[in-house]
Design a protein around this motif. Sequence first.
Motif: not given
Length: 173
Positions: A156-173
């Motif tokens: 059905t395709g390729l799926r990559l899942t990431f957990a992104v964490r940051s205490s600084v919102n602009r870095e998380k985005r």
Amino acid sequence: YGPCVKLTVEGLQGGHSGVEIHKKLANANKIMGIFLSRVRELMPLCMIKLSGGSKDNAIPRSCMATLVAMGSNIERINAVAEQLQAEIRANFDEPEAVVRGDDVDALGANALSTKDSEKLIALLCDAPNGVQAWSRDIEGLVQTSLNLGAAELDQTGLRLTFAVRSSVNREKR
């Protein structure tokens, strides 16, 4: 196409990506990218399946890839595997790491083209993972991190899942 091979990375410790991302733990999905890249240097390959990790917030302990390897020689592949296994054990806190290749039967499976397989391998190798920034205010505190927790290629395709964490919102985005 040619003979099918299953590449395996297993025996890694894993861990929670929010608590243990700063430790010397290997990510099986990232290691598989390196393994695939090194095998691709020896022979053309076409990816059939990839399965590593199950949750975005868990550092994956294992990853498996099935591929068509043109001109495959399992001894050459396992020489690459032995070298990579030694590197993982030397550079990470992963004394039980196992990297290997096995001949398999994958008749009837659809494979990616060599070009698309190269793109997938490059993505696995180049995707950021781990600590991206440390706090300037609190010594030893991870400020921004991400974890390639799940990787899946199937019909059905390729799926990559990431957990992104940051205490600084602009870095998380």
